[in-house]
Structures are given as structure tokens and as C-alpha cells.
Design an enzyme around this catalytic site. Sequence first.
Site, PDB file in Angstrom:
ATOM      1  N   LYS A 146       0.714  -1.060  -0.032  1.00 31.88           N
ATOM      2  CA  LYS A 146       0.095  -0.097   0.040  1.00 31.88           C
ATOM      3  C   LYS A 146       0.841   1.113   0.056  1.00 31.88           C
ATOM      4  CE  LYS A 146      -3.404  -2.752   0.016  1.00 31.88           C
ATOM      5  NZ  LYS A 146      -3.904  -3.108  -1.521  1.00 31.88           N
ATOM      6  N   GLU A 175      -2.814   8.059   7.409  1.00 31.63           N
ATOM      7  CA  GLU A 175      -3.456   8.978   6.661  1.00 31.63           C
ATOM      8  C   GLU A 175      -4.203   9.685   7.408  1.00 31.63           C
ATOM      9  OE1 GLU A 175      -5.059   6.470   3.626  1.00 31.63           O
ATOM     10  OE2 GLU A 175      -3.586   6.616   2.320  1.00 31.63           O
ATOM     11  N   ARG A 200      -8.002  -7.737 -10.121  1.00 31.86           N
ATOM     12  CA  ARG A 200      -8.795  -8.907 -10.620  1.00 31.86           C
ATOM     13  C   ARG A 200     -10.135  -8.447 -10.866  1.00 31.86           C
ATOM     14  NH1 ARG A 200     -11.970  -8.313  -6.344  1.00 31.86           N
ATOM     15  NH2 ARG A 200     -10.765  -7.597  -4.347  1.00 31.86           N
TER      16      ARG A 200
END
Lengths: 457, 457, 162, 162
Positions: B118, B201, B292
Amino acid sequence: MSDFSKVLIANRGEIALRVIRACREMGLKTVAVYSTVDEHALHVRFADEAVCIGPGPAKQSYLLIPNLIAAAEITGADAVHPGYGFLSERAEFANAVQKCGMVFIGPDPEHMRVMGDKVNARETMIKAGVPVLEGTTVLESGEQAVEAAKRIGLPVILKASAGGGGRGMKIVWDLEQIPAILQTAQAEALAAFGCGDMYLERYVQSPRHIEVQIVADKHGGVIDLMERECSVQRRHQKVIEEAPAANLPDPVRKAMREAAVAAARAISYHSLGTIEFLVDGDQFYFMEMNTRVQVEHCVTEMISGVDLVQEQIRLARGGKLDHLDRIWGARGHSIECRINAEDPVNFAPCPGTISALHFPGGPGVRIDSHVYQGYTVSPYYDSMLGKLVVHAATREQAIIRMRRALDECVLEGISTNLALHRWIFEQPAFVTGHYDTHFLERNLDPDAIRAKVELHA
Amino acid sequence: MSDFSKVLIANRGEIALRVIRACREMGLKTVAVYSTVDEHALHVRFADEAVCIGPGPAKQSYLLIPNLIAAAEITGADAVHPGYGFLSERAEFANAVQKCGMVFIGPDPEHMRVMGDKVNARETMIKAGVPVLEGTTVLESGEQAVEAAKRIGLPVILKASAGGGGRGMKIVWDLEQIPAILQTAQAEALAAFGCGDMYLERYVQSPRHIEVQIVADKHGGVIDLMERECSVQRRHQKVIEEAPAANLPDPVRKAMREAAVAAARAISYHSLGTIEFLVDGDQFYFMEMNTRVQVEHCVTEMISGVDLVQEQIRLARGGKLDHLDRIWGARGHSIECRINAEDPVNFAPCPGTISALHFPGGPGVRIDSHVYQGYTVSPYYDSMLGKLVVHAATREQAIIRMRRALDECVLEGISTNLALHRWIFEQPAFVTGHYDTHFLERNLDPDAIRAKVELHA
Amino acid sequence: MSDSDSKLPDIAYVSELAKLFKRFHLDELEIETGEQRISMRRGGDSGAGMTMGVPMAAPMTYAAPAPAPSASSSSLPIPVEAEGDYITSPFVGTFYSRPRPNEPSFTSVGSTVAAGQTVCIVEAMKLFNEIEAEFGCVIEEFLVADQQPVEFGTKLYRVRRL
Amino acid sequence: MSDSDSKLPDIAYVSELAKLFKRFHLDELEIETGEQRISMRRGGDSGAGMTMGVPMAAPMTYAAPAPAPSASSSSLPIPVEAEGDYITSPFVGTFYSRPRPNEPSFTSVGSTVAAGQTVCIVEAMKLFNEIEAEFGCVIEEFLVADQQPVEFGTKLYRVRRL
């Protein structure tokens, strides 16, 4: 004035479910009617109310007008949807509904009468400039019939004015035989329809059955939602329908659509309607008009995005068409298979209990069916178990999708026509879209079809 | 070179069926794999071949790379579709597939690695000019975390770099607590993902989850098929998805779609992909990318008319996008309900055998499910029974249609979340389209939902 | 494990039996020797049997006027009926026990009715259909109140055949 | 397993009976000798029970490698198995009866194998996994030919436990 809030559905099976779905989505209450045989049917479960109207035989239940009207009265229904079949095209039923102050979700009784009388309908179309086959009005005598046949050329077809849907027809290949055949036909028609009137038309030997979907409001608005090809038939009954028609030159399509709209305008028609044309090469001729929703309405819904049954209800409430011109635009290709409980080769109906059921799903697949695992198909009614409908960008892709969907279909405990469909979707004539109404019966290959039954057993 | 003719589907349940359907329609042979528990699953029935790869527990079957590869080898499969979940985003699996000379139907392992990390993904997006939330890279110390939190302002959220899908996150409202929470979080992350890296964050208190569907070929072609809103969640798991998003100003939509395409270009991505954004009012921020096919891909298929799984396969074969620009155009609104075998209020999974089943049908209804009457839901896998998808001209009509479809759903013998869905579709916040990711858990009304269970019992 | 010293059958043997008991869906299995007896029985798990019908049974539970049938009756056309004899309505309509509002009712509890005798009226589409008894009987109970709606098959009177 | 020392009927015999019982849809079966008695019974509702499972049973009839299970077994996770003891494959891969092409096979019919002894190799992803016997037994039959593909649970050898 013509608004309503509770709809009685004077029908059964998948179309009753279809109408309930439309009503639900429009916030209308629904009343199902059912015979003792249908006590456990899904239309009974999914309606807000249900009334038992009689025993199994349709004559004593679904065709018994007093019981249907009474069911509407005791439940306080203020509108009646006839579905298809049963009483859907019987003017006297529409009449009775209106006399009792309820809205009949369909056209006026008068529209049904005009179109129910085939000679009358023929004359009306001629006046409206809609092409009809060379033919006659009601035949007065054998001589007159022979003269007409000479003028038109053999073969000719004798039709009962009160017939329709393929019933009451005789093909004649020999002038001498005409008077005799006419006499028997008149007798049969009298027995079958209570009216012996016969007329005569040129017989087309390789016809296609293509029909145009009409949507008309009560304010003079008439549009069409393109055509459906229904040439895959057995015993004059549709087996597969598709929209749009394959290999139909655009000028012909355009002319047919315009003729259909003209036909509807000619009788100031309103509600849903279907103009059936007989297509002979690039020529098309008016055959008959159906003044109700069709079994095959789904393929038109798939390509137009219009919910036809909701439209039909909106129109019965006095709604206008305007919006349709805006919202609809044809998209892709759609095909419908009628799944019947019948022998896939000789079409003998096969009632019984469904012991295992799996319907296909996934993209572009639509199922309209009233059956479930454990459901018992009764011998009293139509053998249709449901409709498998696919939609795809092109006809080729729709065919591939239908093959896939048919392979996913599991229906055990009774004999069905799934194998017939699997076989049809491999036939070059069908795959290339070059087929007429004789395609199925002329090409039927019992062994190949039986083999498919084994393959999926 | 990258062409193939036989696809092994390294998955189970509805997505395995979905991939089989796509392969069938493309003329590709299919190989299903199954654990002993799934011996009677439909993906086993509908595939051309099936290989048993192990016992029930996923670690010993669906997650066991050697057995999956071996299954492909012994059946001669030359391509592998991972579906979603299981190994679908595991770079080492894609790697193993390619090493064995088979085509992996998805992006390159490298794409998965970049987006799987990430922090790395965040940095990549910043470089690509895609908005991300104010935050940090991997945190070296508690002090650094506190400094960052001061700069950004509380509350902040600590995230595991190896996490994702809502896993490995901690919200902090108090500066003092940061160092302690960071330590525990690092320990947990190390245990859960084998990597303790954490970053920080700004925490958005009323976020919407809106994602953009990306379709990219191997020749630099990238397009998006609009967005999906997935803000109806419980425990960070999606319950309902819709396309397009409601109440999303067009300029924001446009900017998001462009950002998503930029994100994909930034890593020269190919195959299907989804860029998940966190939306805060009119601001949107990159959250993560899924490399995906998504569970909710169907709603995009419904409005775009594009078969995403077939596209994905086409792209894996080296196909180009060109045609897409031509064929697709957004139409109407689509909503998907995930039907799970679980308690409708506390979400506890409820395995068991389905004793009665009826799925809705009719216009605008699509079912993607692997269950059937008599199917036993095993405790080993995801509790999703299938997806109920509707399509209509407008969001309002889609909601009405979904209510109708939910009412037609019969699923007995096990507890399902149908009642939860019926309840959600009556909530003003959802109906008006003003909801965020907290909508469900904050408004959950156990009594009202239990009441719906009774109503339909 | 070894039970050789005991008369008890080997546990492995029993479990093998249990396996095939399950595999072949036996409901009862009994093995007996001079000195040993093994018997297995499964509770009436008609559950499997029932389930099949449920989707048909369920409908009636909220939509329809008839009583919810048992799962197993679901595929039968004949609705589940209570015992005894009844005069039922052959029409759908409104029930009237008397010829005219202020006249006595056609019959009363305890009175004897001959076959063909009118027992009530069911009105539909303004048609007043006189309902006649199909057989001689004694009226035991009125089951429908005046002017109440009735459907086909609705029980109007409970009677005792003569 | 050997029940030679007990009077109990051989498990294989009982299971053969169970098979017949099922194949011919018997509802009751009873066998009695001087010292032994075997009785099997099944309830009447098995019919409904069967139908329910059909959609799950059917799959196997054309797609899958396993034998088509009986309708009623369909909801069971345990695949239908033949009788007796077997060594089955714990991997998916390719079967090798010998260590190297021109070497003798690990074992042969009639030879006795100790628990933990290698009986064959199943190759997957170029990994040659040695398969060991879990229990001491005598190899009675080779069920898979050399280099044949095998899946999880594939029977490799029929054996007799010791």
C-alpha cells in the site's frame, strides 16, 4: 376516470407472474385467480390476494366470465388484465369488465371484434393501404371460389373468417377439389367457431412469420417497437422467437413498420397490439392482428429496454406515448426459447412433477417461468414451463449465449423440449437466419434430437 | 503466443460459474477444480473437466498452488483464471502459472506486487498525480507518527502497508495514544501479513466508497467503464453495489474516471482492474487498486453492455481495446445485492442445506449463483450464495425493481440476509442516495429486520 | 484398537458399519450373532423428504385464502379439507341466506333439507344463483355470514348426510 | 480388516449386501443363519429424499471424474467409495511406480509393505513426491498405470491391512 389501484389478473402461469411483477413495480395491488389445480402456483403466492374460481378444467374456471367478474367484485379490483390466451381476445369479456365499471387492460371490445373477424380485418387493411394477399371476401359459392382460384393461381388457401392463429385453414392444389373442400371447411368452421364464413387467399409456399409490436395510446399516439421473427413453428405454434428479424432488408423492415402503424391508426387502436405479417421474399402481407400482449413480448423488451406490460397498464390508465420516443432505442439482438413439458420430437404434452430444476443465469439471460423444483405440471393447461430469453450485442453472440444457457438448463422428472432447442441451435438454416415457417417440421431429425436427450440425461 | 484453448478456473462458487459461462461463449474448454466438499457443486458439473485438488479447508485445496498447477498440467490447460479472493491477487501464483508456460488471466505479477504494497502504491499514485489522502510513508517511530498526526490533524488512521480490503487499520483520536497503538498495530500486522510496516493517513469521518472499472490491453490502451458505488458495507465488506453512483456531480465523476485511467497508465497496467477511491464530499482520494475481477463487476456489465470476463480473457490473449470505444455506452442504472448465508442482523455465517429455493425472474433481473434446492452451504468458504442484480432506466426504477425481486426470493432451510436487504431498500438514506460507508452499521435496526424475517417466513 | 480380549465388536468394525449405514442411506441396520448384537437406527429424517415441497407450500402462507397445506400435500390438486360433510359454493360471489332482505332464511340449524332444496343464494354479476343441496341432510352449522364474499369451494354449511 | 477371530460377518460382505439393498431399492433385508443375523431397513420417504438431491447428483454424470454418486448421496461431502482398503494420492500430479525409468517399481502385487515405506511417486511442478504407506499392508492390486495423471484421493493401490 380510467385510473385504478387494484388489478385482477384473469390468467395463470408465467404471464400471470409477469403481470404481477409489472403491477408491483407500479405500486398496484394484485388479485390472482386460480383453479383448485393451481392452488400452489406461484402467481397465487406472489399476488396480494388470491381467489379460487373453479375446478381444473378451464371452461369451469379461467374461461368462466361470471366467476372472474365476481372475483373482481368481491376483492374490490378496479381493473382486469387478461394476459394472453384464455379470454384475452374475447370481446364479450372486455365488455363485461367495462359494464361492471372496471378498466379492461387492453383495447376496446370493438377492436377485438373487427380484428377477430378475419374477412372484416382484411377489408379494413385494404382500405388502410396495408398490403394483403390476393384473395376474396366471404365466399358465396364453390363456383365463386373456383373463379377466384383461377384468377389468383394455385395453390390457394381457404381460411375461416372466425379462425386465426393457424386454425381453420385448408390448402388447395387442385381446382376440381375446391367446391368439395369448401363445403367441408364451412361445416368444420361452423362447428369450431360458430360461424361458417370462409374466404380464400393465395397460398405462399415459403413464408416467414414476422410481426411488428405496436404501442398506441388513447390520444392518437401510435409507435412501433420494431419486429419479431417467429418462423420457427410446429403445428402453427411458435417455438422460438427473435428480434430483430435476421436477413430482413432495411427498406422492407421500414415499410413493414410503417404499414403496422398505419394498420393500428386505421382502426384508432389503443393499447399493445401485434400486426402479424406473412413475408414472401421482399413482399409482406397482413395476416392478422393480436389485440393483447404476446408470449414473445420479452424479446422486444430486451432490445428496446421498454417494459411492455407496464406500458400496457400505463396506456389503459390513459397515459400518453410521448416519453417512449425519447427513451427507447434498439440495442443488440434477443432470442426466446419456449420451454415446454412435451416430447421433444412428437410434441406430445408430458405432465408430471419436476424433480430437479436449475435455470441458467449470468449476463444476458432472462427467465420468465412459474415452475419450481417440486412443481406439478397439470394436464389441464398449456404445456409451457417458461421462457428462456437471451440478449447480446449481435445475433451470432445471442445464439452462442442461448446454446450456453440451454446447456445449463436442468429440468428433470418430466420430458421437455430442451433437446429440440439444443438441436435447433445447431442447424445451419437457423444459425444463418435463412429459415421459413416450414423449417422445423421439414428438417426435424428425431434421432439427432433423441441423442441430445441422452447426452444431457 | 499468448493464445490458449483450455482454461483452468482456480476458484469455486458463483465466480467459477461466471468464468465457465464466459469461456463457453468464447469456445474455450474449461477445467474446474474442487475440494472434496464441493464434489457436487455446479462449477464441477458445468465445466468440461473437473479435478479434485484436496480436502475442504482452502489451505489444503483452493489455496494450494502445487495442486492447482498440477491440475492444469494433467488436464493440459494452457491458461488459468483466478477469479476473485483465494489466490487471485497473489503474485507468486501468477508467477508459478507463467513459469509453467501457461497464460495467467490477469495482470503481471509485478502489478500485483506494486499494488499489494500500500505504501508503494501510494507513492506511485502521488507520482502519477492521482490524489491521495494527506499521509506518510512507512513510519520509522512513534515520534514521527505523532509529528505527522499533528501536521495532518486528528483523527488519523494507521494502516498496514501489506493490508487492504479494510484489514490492518486503526483509527486514532488522541495524540498521546499514537506510539502505543502503533506498536500493537505493527505487531499485529507482522503476525497477519508477515510485514509490520505501517503508515498513517488523515481519517475521513463520512467517506463514500466509489471505485472505477479499468479495462486495459497489453498495447497501452486503457479505458474506464464508469464507476460503482459500494458504500453499503458491514465490517468493511460490501453488501450492495450500484452503478453509476448516485448524487455524484459530473465534474467529480469525470475527474475520478480520468484519475483512474492515469493510475493504470502510471504502472502500464493491463487486464481488468479497479481503482478504489475514498470520496469526501467533492474530494476523492486513491485508496487501493484491485488487480482482478470484482464481485460487483455485474453492475458495470448491466449499464455498459460489456461482458467484462470475456473482455478479461480477450485481453489476456493480447486482444486490443479499440472495439470497446465503439460498442459501449452507459445505459440506465444497476444495483446488486449480495445474498449471503448469514444472520441478517449479526452477520454470523449460517451453513446448512437449502430446502426450498426460488430466484426472481422477469425483466431487468439477473441472477449469478451457484446454489440450488438441496445444495449444502459448507462452513469452509465464503457465505455468499449468489448475487441478485437488477437493471432499469433510472435509479428509482432500479430500487423498485429490486424490492420486487427481493419479495420473489424464496430461500429456506438456512438463514440468509434477504431481510436485511428488504430493510435497506426502505431506508430513506439509501433510497435518496445520500449514504456513506457508516450508513449500515449506524442505522442497523435489529427489530425491524427481524420483523421482515417473520413477514417472509 | 484391539478389543480382542472383550466380547465387544471391534470399534473399527462398528465404524465401518456406520460408514456404509450412512453411505447407503439405511434407516436401520441390525447384526446379531450368538453372543453379539449391533443395531443402528436413524431418526425419521423425513426432513429431506419434506423440503422438496416447501416452495409450493409456502405460497399459501401469506397470499391465499386456503389453509396453508402441509409441505407433503403441496403437489396435490385437492386442497386440504377438514372432516365431515359440507355444502360448498359452486360460484364466486356474495352469499345470501335469505331470498329477500326482510324474509326468513332458506334454512336454519337443525332443520332437515331435501336434495334439490334451495339453501341459499350466491350473487355474481347481479345474477342471484340459487344454491341447492346435492343430497338430503341436516344443517348443523352456518359457516358464512350474510352478504359475505365466497369463492369457489367455500364451505357454506356444515351438514349431516341422511 | 480381519474379523477371522470373531463371529461377526465380514464387513465387505455386509457392504455388498448394502449395495444390493440400495441398487434394488429394497426397504427391508434380513439374513439369518444359525449363529448370524443381518437385517437392514429403510423408511418409505426415501423417494422424496432422492429427488431433492438430483441436481447435485446429476453434475457428476458427465463433467466430473468421480463416479456418479447416487442421488441421495449428493449432499454428502464424502465421495462414494468402493469397498476395502486403499492407498490414495495426497497430491494432484503424475503417478510413477518406480524411482527411475529403468529401475524396478517400489513394490509389487503380493508384497508386504510396512507403514512409512515408499510405494510410489506423484510428480507435480517437477517435484517428485514420495508417497508412503500409512499402515502396514499387503499390495493386492495396482490401480493406476505408470505416468498416468492422478488427482487428490485417486486410489493408487488396493491393499489388505495387516
